[in-house]
Design an enzyme around this catalytic site. Structure first.
Site, short mmCIF file in Angstrom:
data_model
loop_
_atom_site.label_atom_id
_atom_site.label_comp_id
_atom_site.label_asym_id
_atom_site.label_seq_id
_atom_site.Cartn_x
_atom_site.Cartn_y
_atom_site.Cartn_z
N GLY A 120 6.20 6.30 10.01
CA GLY A 120 5.87 5.43 8.89
C GLY A 120 5.94 3.96 9.26
O GLY A 120 6.31 3.60 10.39
N ASP A 141 3.66 -5.63 12.18
CA ASP A 141 4.29 -6.19 10.98
C ASP A 141 5.78 -6.38 11.20
O ASP A 141 6.37 -7.36 10.75
CB ASP A 141 4.06 -5.26 9.78
CG ASP A 141 2.59 -5.07 9.49
OD1 ASP A 141 1.81 -6.00 9.74
OD2 ASP A 141 2.22 -3.97 9.03
N ASN A 163 0.83 -1.21 0.00
CA ASN A 163 0.00 0.00 0.00
C ASN A 163 0.86 1.25 0.00
O ASN A 163 1.98 1.25 0.52
CB ASN A 163 -0.84 0.09 1.29
CG ASN A 163 -1.88 -1.01 1.39
OD1 ASN A 163 -2.33 -1.55 0.39
ND2 ASN A 163 -2.26 -1.34 2.62
N GLY A 199 1.96 -6.70 3.88
CA GLY A 199 2.89 -7.57 3.17
C GLY A 199 4.24 -6.89 2.98
O GLY A 199 5.29 -7.44 3.33
O1 RIB Z 1 -0.10 -2.75 9.64
C1 RIB Z 1 0.11 -1.44 9.19
C2 RIB Z 1 -0.35 -1.31 7.77
O2 RIB Z 1 -1.74 -1.48 7.74
C3 RIB Z 1 -0.09 0.04 7.16
O3 RIB Z 1 1.17 0.15 6.54
C4 RIB Z 1 -1.26 0.19 6.19
O4 RIB Z 1 -0.88 0.10 4.85
C5 RIB Z 1 -2.24 -0.90 6.57
O5 RIB Z 1 -2.27 -1.90 5.65
#
Ligand code: RIB
Length: 299
Positions: A286, A251, A11, A41
């Site tokens: 970010g 993530d 994204n 991802g």
């Molecule tokens: O987990 C965080 C992510 O969730 C962000 O980077 C955003 O793109 C959403 O998908």
């Protein structure tokens, strides 16, 4: 050396910083607007690649200006891009508001991520000993096919079921490691779990939904740390830091666990490293750009 294969979303994160989040129907002024690479991802792939691990990202970009910027970012990180497709849709976009107190809201428009159909991952080079990661920002059928293929090849599968939804039992059956936060775990076991819930109660809830002894559930607990459910529950304490942006921290954690699994067989050690990585990630702006480098974790 084995590799990590991430099959997931890419994204462009449109991030606004505000003093406080708006109420329904309210307009607030923001301080800034930034366009930064994200998507669960890509974030997880970035976390792996920065650990110095060979990383493949399979995903789908659109034909727009965001797609070119995202592709360049992925290339610069050294992530293998052979399985990134282009389709005739807008690239995935996430609209993220981050408030001064660290709270955020996120609206994700899947766009091209919704086009990552199972046939697009049919040729993935999965080998015995690889780690394969998926999340829920791509079609469910693609996740199922990826994991079925990974298990057949003798790879380890790691599922980060976010944004949370019901996990079909046949998907759970081919998942080796499930990484969830306490809210997601609450959804899966039909209980309200939060930052206030004790680690013991969270471990018990996780053990209740663990289908087989051989499967592992790791629960991230925000600044408290993380725990590994199982007969012997292991709790890894979090690191105290001045968090400015928690987007992508989950993530970072999942990606570093996957990467670390290739070089360290002790899951507790993997979780401790992932905790440290996530604590660095939240001190930066970010998602994908905030992932720490290997040398920051092992200096
Ligand atoms: O987990 C965080 C992510 O969730 C962000 O980077 C955003 O793109 C959403 O998908």
């Amino acid at each position: 050396m084995n590799k990590v294969i991430v099959v997931g979303s890419i994204n462009m994160d449109v991030i606004t910083r505000v003093a406080r989040l708006p109420q329904t129907g309210e307009t607030v002024s923001g301080y800034s607007a930034e366009y930064l690479p994200g998507g669960k991802g890509l974030n997880q792939a970035a976390a792996c690649a920065k650990m110095g691990i060979e990383t493949i990202l399979a995903g789908c970009l659109g034909q727009d200006v965001f797609a070119d910027r995202l592709y360049d970012f992925i290339k610069k990180l050294g992530i293998k891009t052979d399985y990134i497709r282009r389709c005739d849709k807008e690239s995935g976009t996430a609209f993220i508001n981050v408030a001064e107190n660290g709270q955020n809201t996120i609206v994700v428009v899947p766009g091209s991520n919704a086009e990552l159909s199972a046939d697009k991952i049919a040729v993935l080079p999965i080998d015995r000993g690889d780690v394969v990661i998926c999340q829920f920002e791509i079609p469910l059928n693609t996740v199922m096919e990826t994991f079925a293929k990974a298990k057949k090849a003798g790879a380890t599968t790691l599922l980060n079921p976010s944004p949370i939804r019901h996990i079909p039992s046949d998907l759970l059956a081919v998942t080796d490691i499930l990484v969830v936060n306490e809210t997601e775990l609450g959804f899966l076991c039909g209980k309200k779990l939060s930052e206030q819930t004790s680690a013991e109660e969270i471990a018990a809830a996780a053990n209740n939904i663990r289908p087989q002894e051989s499967q592992t559930i790791i629960v991230t607990l925000g600044s408290r740390g993380a725990l590994i459910a199982g007969q012997d529950v292991y709790f890894a304490e979090g690191h105290k830091v001045n968090a400015i942006d928690t987007v992508g921290a989950g993530d970072c954690f999942a990606g570093v666990v996957a990467a670390r699994l290739l070089t360290c067989k002790d899951l507790r050690e993997c979780v401790r490293t992932a905790n440290l990585a996530a604590s660095i990630c939240v001190t930066r702006k970010g998602a994908a750009p905030a992932m720490p480098h290997h040398d920051e974790l092992f200096s």
